[in-house]
Write a protein that holds these residues in place. Structure first.
Motif, PDB file in Angstrom:
ATOM      1  N   GLN A 233       0.793  -1.254  -0.313  1.00  0.00           N
ATOM      2  CA  GLN A 233      -0.192   0.079   0.214  1.00  0.00           C
ATOM      3  C   GLN A 233       1.269   1.448  -0.305  1.00  0.00           C
ATOM      4  O   GLN A 233       0.740   2.143  -0.433  1.00  0.00           O
ATOM      5  N   HIS A 234       1.846   0.789   0.751  1.00  0.00           N
ATOM      6  CA  HIS A 234       2.974   2.329   0.741  1.00  0.00           C
ATOM      7  C   HIS A 234       3.656   2.848  -0.568  1.00  0.00           C
ATOM      8  O   HIS A 234       3.227   3.874  -1.235  1.00  0.00           O
ATOM      9  N   GLN A 235       3.790   1.326  -0.764  1.00  0.00           N
ATOM     10  CA  GLN A 235       4.608   1.878  -2.252  1.00  0.00           C
ATOM     11  C   GLN A 235       3.537   2.130  -3.685  1.00  0.00           C
ATOM     12  O   GLN A 235       4.251   3.407  -4.226  1.00  0.00           O
ATOM     13  N   GLY A 236       2.419   1.629  -3.234  1.00  0.00           N
ATOM     14  CA  GLY A 236       1.117   1.824  -4.805  1.00  0.00           C
ATOM     15  C   GLY A 236       0.767   3.813  -4.223  1.00  0.00           C
ATOM     16  O   GLY A 236       0.356   4.542  -5.380  1.00  0.00           O
TER      17      GLY A 236
END
Length: 244
Positions: A233-236
């Motif tokens: 989620q953080h990378q997205g």
């Protein structure tokens, strides 16, 4: 390679084979001459290692329990470091066994390894691991081994006190603190309890059983999955700096 280490590896190699291994193959494996292998075999046989065979045919080790012979410096460093961690950070019983193991290892260290060990860059401190936490660790370890529930008196980060009947599943050292992983009967779910926030542990007669969806490994897999999801989620959500 030092001869003592080669002898140790030679024993391990022969123990792992069902068929005889020729001196030629052993010599190629260790990058030494066949004559050196013959001398090594004789030395091991003289010291009581049950090696069978002869030149030209090959060698095997009989099905016989062998005591550990020796370790490399890196292996000894790992063993001693791990034993010192157990000695400093667990309960008194395990600590005593770890100290006994350390004494046995240090007693048989060759002079050159003993000197290296004395200058090891690793230090294990027992700071913040006091008698109370050691006592709690011992009680919880016994409860986990016998699958018995315990009643915890617990103080959370907000200094709020509660009492829980829990099924202790495992003790995890996160670095700096021990955490009890348990199944809380009040919440019907996994819960984590820091040992330094436990104020009392009381036994009770209740027992519990582990299952595929209630055990320490299952908890770990859930934590891994949650962590992987948060990373994804953080990378997205990370801003696109490629300019496309």
């Amino acid at each position: 390679m030092h001869k003592s280490e080669r002898l140790f590896q030679l024993v391990n190699l022969l123990k792992g084979r069902r068929l005889a291994v020729t001196a030629k193959s052993l010599a190629a494996h260790f990058s030494v001459s066949e004559r050196t292998i013959y001398r090594d075999i004789q030395d091991l046989q003289s010291s009581g290692v049950p090696i069978e065979g002869e030149a030209g045919i090959g060698y095997v080790i009989a099905d016989y329990p062998l005591p550990p012979m020796m370790f490399s410096y890196d292996e000894l460093t790992a063993l001693l470091l791990g034993s010192k961690m157990v000695s400093a950070w667990t309960d008194p019983e395990l600590s005593a066994h770890a100290k006994s193991a350390i004494a046995k290892i240090e007693a048989v260290l060759p002079a050159h390894l003993k000197q290296q060990h004395e200058h090891s860059p690793y230090l294990v401190s027992s700071f913040k691991h006091g008698p109370q936490q050691q006592s709690f660790s011992a009680k919880l370890r016994a409860a986990i081994e016998t699958q018995r529930c315990v009643t915890l008196d617990y103080k959370d980060a907000l200094q709020q006190h509660s009492q829980r009947v829990i099924e202790p599943l495992g003790l995890v050292y996160w670095g700096g603190k021990w955490t009890l992983i348990a199944f809380c009967q009040l919440r019907s779910d996994y819960r984590e309890f820091r040992l330094d926030r436990i104020t009392a542990i009381n036994k009770n007669e209740l027992t519990y059983a582990v299952s595929p969806d209630k055990n320490l490994n299952h908890y770990v897999e859930l934590v891994k999955a949650k962590y992987a999801e948060e990373i994804a989620q953080h990378q997205g959500q990370a801003p696109d700096k490629s300019g496309q």
